[in-house]
Design an enzyme around this catalytic site. Structure first.
Site, mmCIF file in Angstrom:
data_model
loop_
_atom_site.group_PDB
_atom_site.id
_atom_site.type_symbol
_atom_site.label_atom_id
_atom_site.label_comp_id
_atom_site.label_asym_id
_atom_site.label_seq_id
_atom_site.Cartn_x
_atom_site.Cartn_y
_atom_site.Cartn_z
ATOM 1 C CB THR A 18 -1.103 -0.113 1.257
ATOM 2 O OG1 THR A 18 0.071 -0.331 2.531
ATOM 3 C CG2 THR A 18 -1.905 -1.010 1.209
ATOM 4 N NE ARG A 22 5.890 0.755 4.431
ATOM 5 C CZ ARG A 22 5.037 0.955 5.352
ATOM 6 N NH1 ARG A 22 4.519 0.212 6.332
ATOM 7 N NH2 ARG A 22 4.330 2.229 4.974
ATOM 8 C CB SER A 113 5.832 4.003 7.593
ATOM 9 O OG SER A 113 4.765 4.837 8.182
ATOM 10 C CG HIS A 114 4.157 1.979 11.209
ATOM 11 N ND1 HIS A 114 3.794 1.946 9.953
ATOM 12 C CD2 HIS A 114 3.833 0.547 11.700
ATOM 13 C CE1 HIS A 114 3.246 1.244 9.505
ATOM 14 N NE2 HIS A 114 3.288 0.116 10.497
ATOM 15 C CG ASP A 277 4.946 7.460 11.554
ATOM 16 O OD1 ASP A 277 4.935 8.772 11.192
ATOM 17 O OD2 ASP A 277 4.709 6.675 10.704
ATOM 18 C CG ASP A 279 6.787 7.904 6.995
ATOM 19 O OD1 ASP A 279 6.144 7.566 8.306
ATOM 20 O OD2 ASP A 279 6.224 7.949 6.242
ATOM 21 C CG ASP A 281 2.959 8.555 7.573
ATOM 22 O OD1 ASP A 281 3.413 8.066 8.416
ATOM 23 O OD2 ASP A 281 2.789 8.091 6.361
ATOM 24 N NE ARG A 282 1.131 4.587 9.917
ATOM 25 C CZ ARG A 282 0.865 3.382 9.838
ATOM 26 N NH1 ARG A 282 0.454 2.647 10.764
ATOM 27 N NH2 ARG A 282 0.900 2.916 8.699
ATOM 28 C CD GLU A 364 -6.511 0.794 11.810
ATOM 29 O OE1 GLU A 364 -6.149 0.606 13.079
ATOM 30 O OE2 GLU A 364 -6.016 0.251 10.794
ATOM 31 C CE LYS A 376 -0.327 6.597 7.082
ATOM 32 N NZ LYS A 376 -0.414 6.215 5.719
#
Length: 543
Positions: A18, A22, A113-114, A277, A279, A281-282, A364, A376
């Site tokens: 998505t 990774r 990301s996270h 997080d 990068d 975005d969260r 979520e 985001k």
């Protein structure tokens, strides 16, 4: 500076998810792995000759080396210019904004990301399109097809570019422009929010605590929250990006951001707490003594959007990912605006934002954003909350109590079973999928089932169809169960179970979420048989 052609062959396992590809850091460091995937991006987007790209990453281990590879490959393939964040650093939302502001042909974001970083952690590469958002399904498919057909890649023979100094240099015939990674993003935030109101809030003694989790948002948060808005020095903690995120897991949830939770639940808690997080975005939002779920946070932002200058005229519409709780739906109904339900993955929001059908959107999994970028945006969400608190003069706890009193409460939790044997996880999904048609009208753990299906999505803008997006079971009392396999793990399979129960109020609005969801937890096991099929008697992470 001559280039050369390197002969190669397809490498298995390069199907992007998505948000790009990774894998473990070790896999990305293997011979040809990174180069194959970067060349597949070039091939999948029709080449980069004459194009301008943005490049940056979250500073995790291998970020600096990978950035130099991308630059040499872009130069070898004829790119005209690459705009790079200083030190090869850019948060994902800042990269999205830079793509849009400079009108580039897209960009490469180096991040998982996270996911954890370091030599034994994870790495990722993602292509974002000219609108600043993640590659569309069509482009993603073309990139994957290119990974399966690759025979060679082009590489420029050159020394590393100095990315520590602002300004322009040349790499072969290509211009490399090194920019301040924070400045443009900070200016955008000042356009969106009422900085004077937030300054006044902080000047009144309002205390905040922002945990950057040793990740990319640290420099952004310090520049905006402390240097510009006047938060007390030290309000931003863990603010220096680290290649291994300080040995932690840069995922802003109550498990991995325990330091923040302990502070906010302690006797001398600040008024407001937040985290972001790897990068940027969260986000995770807390008040003194209260944790706000991402689903509730999205609903509160929508309900209070007109308090923010950029959204003062109201929202065109809102959107949420399918597993996200339906708290947003109730706000949209009250505001008489459309609420779109999409598959998981930020790229699905892009068409709605570009078409002006949605203004706010969220997932979520701690991601919220708006039409200001096409990703985001963690720090944007934090500033949104601060703007609301400044305007309302309410505490986080009071704001949530008022929201639930008005709209009812969607008790919600996600249970993650990580690194599950892939065959066993697939068995859970296949067995439940085979039963879906027969479930309506039956009961599970004493709850009557109203509907059961596998979610699919028809994009209202471009007409594209996305199937197989997760299994849903809805109950007659408004409760809901969703089960899906995540695309963000790198080892085995991650099985995610989403649990939701609705309480209209006025009673029952202040229960412990896991206690309130206990009947749904029992229903999930009765339907999915996770313990029997995987051997896992409890989730690894509960958020």
């Amino acid at each position: 500076m001559p280039g050369h052609i390197v002969q190669t062959a397809p490498i298995p396992g390069q199907k992007p998810g998505t948000s790009g590809l990774r894998k473990t850091t070790r896999e990305f460091q293997a011979p040809h792995f990174l180069e194959n995937y970067v060349q597949a991006i070039w091939n999948g987007i029709g080449g980069v000759a004459g194009k301008t790209l943005v490049l940056g990453g979250d500073g995790r281990y291998f970020n600096a080396e990978a950035a130099q590879v991308v630059l040499r490959m872009a130069a070898a393939s004829g790119a005209a210019r690459v705009i790079v964040g200083q030190g090869a650093l850019l948060s994902t939302p800042a990269a999205s904004h830079l793509i849009r502001k400079r009108g580039t042909d897209g960009g490469i974001i180096l991040s998982a990301s996270h996911n954890p970083g370091g030599p034994e952690g994870d790495f990722g590469v993602k292509y974002n399109g000219p609108n600043g958002g993640p590659a569309t399904e069509e482009v993603t498919d073309r990139i994957f097809a290119a990974t399966q057909a690759i025979t060679d890649y082009a590489m420029l023979d050159a020394q590393d570019v100095d990315l520590s100094t602002l300004g322009e240099t040349r790499l072969g015939q290509m211009v490399v422009e090194v920019v301040d990674p924070v400045a443009d993003y900070a200016a955008l935030m000042a356009e969106i929010f009422d900085f004077e109101a937030i300054r006044a809030l902080l000047a009144r003694g309002f205390r905040l605590h922002f945990d950057a989790m040793h990740a990319i948002t640290g420099p952004y948060a310090k520049a905006i929250l402390e240097d510009t808005l006047g938060a007390a020095p030290g309000s931003v903690v863990n603010g220096t990006p680290s290649p291994d995120f300080g040995g932690g897991h840069p995922d802003p949830n109550p498990i991995w951001a325990k330091e923040l939770v302990d502070r906010m639940m302690g006797p001398d808690a600040p008024d407001f707490g937040a985290a972001s997080d790897g990068d940027g975005d969260r986000n995770m939002i807390m008040g003194r003594g209260i944790y706000v779920t991402p689903s509730d946070s999205l609903a509160v932002l929508a309900a209070n959007a007109t308090r923010v200058p950029a959204y003062a005229d109201g929202l065109a519409g809102v959107a949420r990912s399918m597993p996200t709780s339906r708290a947003l739906d109730r706000v949209a109904e009250a505001l008489s605006i459309d609420c779109y339900e999409t598959p998981t993955g930020w790229k699905f929001f892009g068409n709605l934002l570009d078409a002006g059908r949605a203004t706010l959107c969220g997932e979520e999994s701690a991601g919220t954003g708006s039409d200001h970028v096409r990703e985001k945006d963690g720090l944007w969400a934090v500033l949104f909350w601060l703007n609301i608190l400044a305007d309302s003069r309410a505490s986080v706890a009071d704001l949530m109590a008022d929201h639930w009193a008005r709209f009812g409460r969607h008790y919600y939790s996600r249970h993650d079973y990580e690194a599950v044997d892939t065959a066993a996880a697939k068995g859970v999904m296949d067995a439940l999928r085979a039963r879906l048609a027969d479930l309506p009208g039956t009961t599970a753990a004493g709850r009557q089932i109203a509907f059961a299906d596998e979610f699919s999505y028809d994009d209202p803008v471009d007409g594209s169809h996305s199937a197989g997006q997760g299994l849903r079971v809805g109950f007659t009392d408004g409760a809901r169960l969703v089960i899906r396999l995540s695309g963000t793990g790198t080892v085995g399979a991650t099985l995610r179970v989403y649990l939701e129960a609705f309480v209209p109020g006025p009673e029952g609005l202040d229960r412990d979420p896991q206690e309130a969801l206990a009947p749904m937890i029992a229903a999930a096991e009765a339907l999915a048989e996770i313990a029997t099929r995987t051997g896992r008697t409890a989730p690894d992470v509960i958020t």
